[in-house]
Motif scaffolding. Structure first.
Motif, short mmCIF file in Angstrom:
data_model
loop_
_atom_site.label_atom_id
_atom_site.label_comp_id
_atom_site.label_asym_id
_atom_site.label_seq_id
_atom_site.Cartn_x
_atom_site.Cartn_y
_atom_site.Cartn_z
N SER A 75 -3.35 -1.05 -2.60
CA SER A 75 -3.41 -2.45 -3.02
C SER A 75 -4.82 -2.69 -3.54
CB SER A 75 -3.13 -3.39 -1.85
OG SER A 75 -1.87 -3.11 -1.27
N VAL A 76 -4.94 -3.02 -4.83
CA VAL A 76 -6.26 -3.18 -5.45
C VAL A 76 -6.44 -4.62 -5.93
CG1 VAL A 76 -6.35 -0.77 -6.16
CG2 VAL A 76 -5.44 -2.46 -7.73
N SER A 77 -7.66 -5.10 -5.80
CA SER A 77 -8.02 -6.44 -6.30
C SER A 77 -9.52 -6.45 -6.54
CB SER A 77 -7.62 -7.53 -5.30
OG SER A 77 -8.24 -7.30 -4.04
N SER A 78 -9.95 -7.34 -7.41
CA SER A 78 -11.37 -7.42 -7.74
C SER A 78 -12.15 -8.11 -6.61
CB SER A 78 -11.58 -8.17 -9.04
OG SER A 78 -11.03 -9.48 -8.96
N GLU A 108 -6.08 -8.05 -12.42
CA GLU A 108 -4.98 -8.60 -11.63
C GLU A 108 -4.75 -7.74 -10.39
OE1 GLU A 108 -1.12 -8.23 -13.46
OE2 GLU A 108 -1.84 -6.65 -14.80
N ASP A 109 -4.25 -8.38 -9.34
CA ASP A 109 -3.94 -7.65 -8.11
C ASP A 109 -2.75 -6.73 -8.36
OD1 ASP A 109 -5.91 -9.16 -7.03
OD2 ASP A 109 -4.62 -10.42 -5.78
N ARG A 110 -2.86 -5.50 -7.89
CA ARG A 110 -1.81 -4.53 -8.14
C ARG A 110 -1.51 -3.75 -6.86
NH1 ARG A 110 1.31 -4.76 -12.31
NH2 ARG A 110 1.41 -2.50 -12.57
N LYS A 111 -0.24 -3.29 -6.76
CA LYS A 111 0.17 -2.42 -5.65
C LYS A 111 0.97 -1.27 -6.21
CE LYS A 111 0.41 -5.88 -1.93
NZ LYS A 111 1.27 -6.49 -0.89
N PHE A 112 0.79 -0.09 -5.60
CA PHE A 112 1.53 1.06 -6.09
C PHE A 112 1.58 2.12 -5.00
CE2 PHE A 112 3.40 2.60 -9.96
CZ PHE A 112 3.51 3.96 -9.77
N GLU A 113 2.69 2.84 -4.94
CA GLU A 113 2.82 3.94 -3.99
C GLU A 113 2.42 5.25 -4.67
OE1 GLU A 113 6.55 4.30 -2.02
OE2 GLU A 113 6.58 2.22 -1.32
N MET A 114 1.58 6.00 -4.02
CA MET A 114 1.18 7.30 -4.55
C MET A 114 0.60 8.14 -3.42
SD MET A 114 -2.20 6.08 -6.67
CE MET A 114 -2.33 7.67 -7.44
N ALA A 115 0.34 9.39 -3.71
CA ALA A 115 -0.21 10.30 -2.70
C ALA A 115 -1.72 10.36 -2.82
CB ALA A 115 0.39 11.69 -2.85
N LEU A 116 -2.38 10.53 -1.68
CA LEU A 116 -3.82 10.81 -1.64
C LEU A 116 -4.02 12.22 -1.11
CD1 LEU A 116 -5.52 7.57 -0.24
CD2 LEU A 116 -5.30 8.32 -2.62
#
Length: 424
Positions: A144-147, A124-132
């Motif tokens: 924002s990740v998706s297949s 499933e498409d997902r979004k999340f805030e995090m540090a790189l």
């Protein structure tokens, strides 16, 4: 200890390194421009071939022009492809980024969050805030990740949006809002103090002024016949000036009271309101032989007392600034204009006279405090009436404008909401 390399060995080694760098640069350029449609990546099961269905030149051009970082991961989390924006974000050459595990750029304290996001992103498409983790810095991002379908199976597309500027803007906005709240609170206190001062000062000023008027009138009444003509003239000037000052004090007090939070609006019959004002001016209307033409007026939601003050000021001006050789003719009209889109219907009022008028260039100036277009010797008044009218209209969420031509007359146009908006 290893023996030192000879000069020739160092030259050959440098040439080999330069050749490898050129090959890497050409390879990266070929990937970015769409000349290469497949990647060979060394994984846990040896070398694997990946062929991107979407790796045509148009797609890669789009990816390269994005303001966000963009990359593609295989099932092991290795970076198969990325754009130059992502490489710039992490502060590394593009050639070194491709083939690395994306987990390389995840801080240790956020690894668990990333692994969960990575697992869920396949289904499933997902979004999340995090540090790189960049080269020497961390970047707060939204992932924002998706297949993404590849020839060899499904891969994961990741779009990285740098939130640094956005967060700094939000922080600045929060600080500014807090500062505005503090300033508004201070302004409310200041306005309250100013209102109290104006009220007290007005009352305190009226008492000595009343005595000046009273004793001046007594002197004129009891000793006027015994005084030289010049002294009587001076005394009359004192009485006239005192009366103008009394009027000004009352008007200033009325203007200052408009700062109070009196926002009680009720549906009001404007024809009844105008009738009350005309009764107040009965003697002046008779003296001037003035005529009124009044249409049926709308019934907007207004503060009755404040709107009565507007009609008093405008009708008073129409009577005051009439021509000496022509009786005043005052027309009062009203209509309701339908609203557009989300706007409510609008009540439009026009008050027109056939008086002396004024030049249109002064149409804005007349609504300022103490602005007079005529000398006080010819037309009495404090120059506050129209400023009061504008202040009241502003408090009603409307606006007022004037149109005039010198020697022809003036028209005042008032726009008011038919219904006032209620605060939630």
């Amino acid at each position: 200890m290893k023996p030192a390399k000879s000069y020739d060995q160092l030259v050959r080694e440098n040439e080999a390194l330069l050749l490898q760098l050129e090959e890497a640069t050409e390879t990266i350029h070929a990937i970015r421009t769409g000349q290469v449609d497949a990647l060979v990546v060394e994984g846990k099961d040896g070398h694997q071939l990946y062929s991107l269905k979407t790796a045509d030149q148009t797609y890669r051009f789009f990816i390269e022009t994005m303001n966000e970082g963009a990359l593609t991961l295989n099932e092991d989390g290795l970076i198969l492809y990325c754009n130059s924006q992502f490489a710039s974000m992490v502060g590394m050459p593009l050639s070194r980024v491709i083939g690395l595990s994306f987990a390389t750029f995840i801080p240790a304290d956020q690894m668990e969050t990333y692994e969960k996001l990575f697992r869920q992103g396949w289904s499933e498409d997902r979004k999340f805030e995090m540090a790189l983790q960049g080269f020497n810095h961390q970047i707060l991002c939204q992932l924002s990740v998706s297949s993404l379908e590849l020839d060899s199976g499904i891969s994961l597309s990741v779009i990285i949006t740098d939130l640094t500027t956005q967060k700094e803007t939000q922080k600045l906005l929060k600080a500014n809002n807090q500062r505005l709240e503090e300033m508004n609170a201070a302004l409310e206190i200041s306005n309250h103090d100013l209102l109290q001062f104006a009220s007290v000062a007005s009352h305190d000023l009226q008492e000595p002024l009343r005595k000046i008027q009273m004793f001046s009138e007594l002197i004129k009444k009891r000793h006027g016949d015994d005084l030289p003509a010049e002294s009587v003239r001076y005394l009359e000037k004192i009485i006239d000036s005192s009366e103008r000052m009394r009027t000004m004090i009352v008007d200033i007090l009325r203007y200052s009271r408009l700062s109070s939070n009196d926002n009680t609006f009720v549906k009001t019959n404007l024809n009844d309101l105008v009738g009350e004002v005309l009764n107040d001016f009965e003697l002046r209307i008779r003296e001037k032989n003035a005529r009124f033409l009044i249409d049926p007026l709308p019934e907007p939601e207004v503060n009755r007392g404040q709107l009565r003050q507007i009609f008093q000021n405008l009708i008073s001006n129409a009577l005051k600034f009439s021509k000496h050789d022509q009786p005043p003719l005052i027309e009062i009209k009203g209509e309701v204009l339908p609203g557009t889109h989300d706007d409510e219907p609008v009540c439009v009022l026009t008050i027109t006279d056939n008086g002396i008028g004024f030049e249109q260039q002064y149409a804005e100036k007349i609504f300022s405090l103490f602005q007079r277009l005529n000398t006080k010797d010819v037309y009495e008044g404090s120059g506050i009436g129209l400023a009061v009218a504008k202040r009241i209209i502003d408090k009603h969420n409307g606006h007022i404008q004037a149109r005039s031509q010198e020697g022809v007359g003036a028209t005042f146009i008032i726009h008011l909401p038919l219904k006032q908006k209620r605060l939630a």
